[in-house]
Design a protein around this motif. Structure first.
Motif, PDB file in Angstrom:
ATOM      1  N   ALA A 117      -5.635   6.022  -0.619  1.00 28.03           N
ATOM      2  CA  ALA A 117      -4.580   5.226   0.031  1.00 28.03           C
ATOM      3  C   ALA A 117      -4.596   5.382   1.547  1.00 28.03           C
ATOM      4  CB  ALA A 117      -3.218   5.645  -0.503  1.00 28.03           C
ATOM      5  N   ILE A 118      -4.247   4.297   2.216  1.00 27.45           N
ATOM      6  CA  ILE A 118      -4.052   4.283   3.667  1.00 27.45           C
ATOM      7  C   ILE A 118      -2.574   4.013   3.907  1.00 27.45           C
ATOM      8  CG2 ILE A 118      -4.542   3.054   5.809  1.00 27.45           C
ATOM      9  CD1 ILE A 118      -7.331   2.492   4.703  1.00 27.45           C
ATOM     10  N   VAL A 119      -1.973   4.819   4.796  1.00 28.32           N
ATOM     11  CA  VAL A 119      -0.546   4.684   5.092  1.00 28.32           C
ATOM     12  C   VAL A 119      -0.378   4.280   6.552  1.00 28.32           C
ATOM     13  CG1 VAL A 119       1.653   5.919   5.224  1.00 28.32           C
ATOM     14  CG2 VAL A 119       0.075   6.381   3.343  1.00 28.32           C
ATOM     15  N   GLY A 120       0.597   3.422   6.816  1.00 23.56           N
ATOM     16  CA  GLY A 120       0.932   3.052   8.189  1.00 23.56           C
ATOM     17  C   GLY A 120      -0.211   2.407   8.942  1.00 23.56           C
ATOM     18  N   SER A 121      -0.950   1.520   8.281  1.00 28.82           N
ATOM     19  CA  SER A 121      -2.081   0.822   8.905  1.00 28.82           C
ATOM     20  C   SER A 121      -3.066   1.794   9.532  1.00 28.82           C
ATOM     21  CB  SER A 121      -1.581  -0.176   9.959  1.00 28.82           C
ATOM     22  OG  SER A 121      -0.761  -1.148   9.369  1.00 28.82           O
TER      23      SER A 121
END
Length: 128
Positions: free
Chosen positions: A45-49
């Motif tokens: 997952a990638i969070v906050g661009s």
């Protein structure tokens, strides 16, 4: 010599799987006794661009003197910005003894990422 792949490669943790929120240097991988090296990178997952990328660095010494590997010495499937839930490979064609994977952060919050180094073409096989 065994013909199976597992007996002819060594695997070394390069970056422990974790949520990465900053730039980081991976472990220095010692290529002594092997003629080839590739890194396998796995993202989640990638969070906050999160805007993260990876590159290879090399040195004659394990603790210092690392510089970026020239582009013509790297074969890679990794884009400039990594995407979520993907895997990439980076092959090293240089001749320095120590190589590491460097994680770069351009923006955003975090990325789940881990990497392993795969050493091949051993001087002595099978590899334990």
């Amino acid at each position: 010599m065994r013909r199976d792949l597992a007996s002819n490669i060594a695997d070394v943790p390069a970056i422990a799987p974790a949520v990465q929120s900053a730039a980081a240097d991976g472990a220095a991988i010692d290529t002594k006794g092997f003629s080839s090296l590739a890194f396998l990178v796995n993202t989640g997952a990638i969070v906050g661009s999160g805007d993260f990328g990876v590159k290879l660095q090399e040195s004659d010494s394990s603790g210092s003197g690392f510089t970026d590997v020239a582009a013509d010495q790297v074969d890679t499937t990794a884009p400039a910005t990594l995407t979520a839930t993907s895997s990439y490979k980076l092959g090293y064609r240089g001749n320095k003894r120590f190589v590491r994977l460097a994680l770069a952060k351009t923006g955003g919050t975090s990325i789940a990422l881990g990497a392993i180094a795969v050493l091949g073409h051993p001087d002595h096989a099978p590899v334990a």
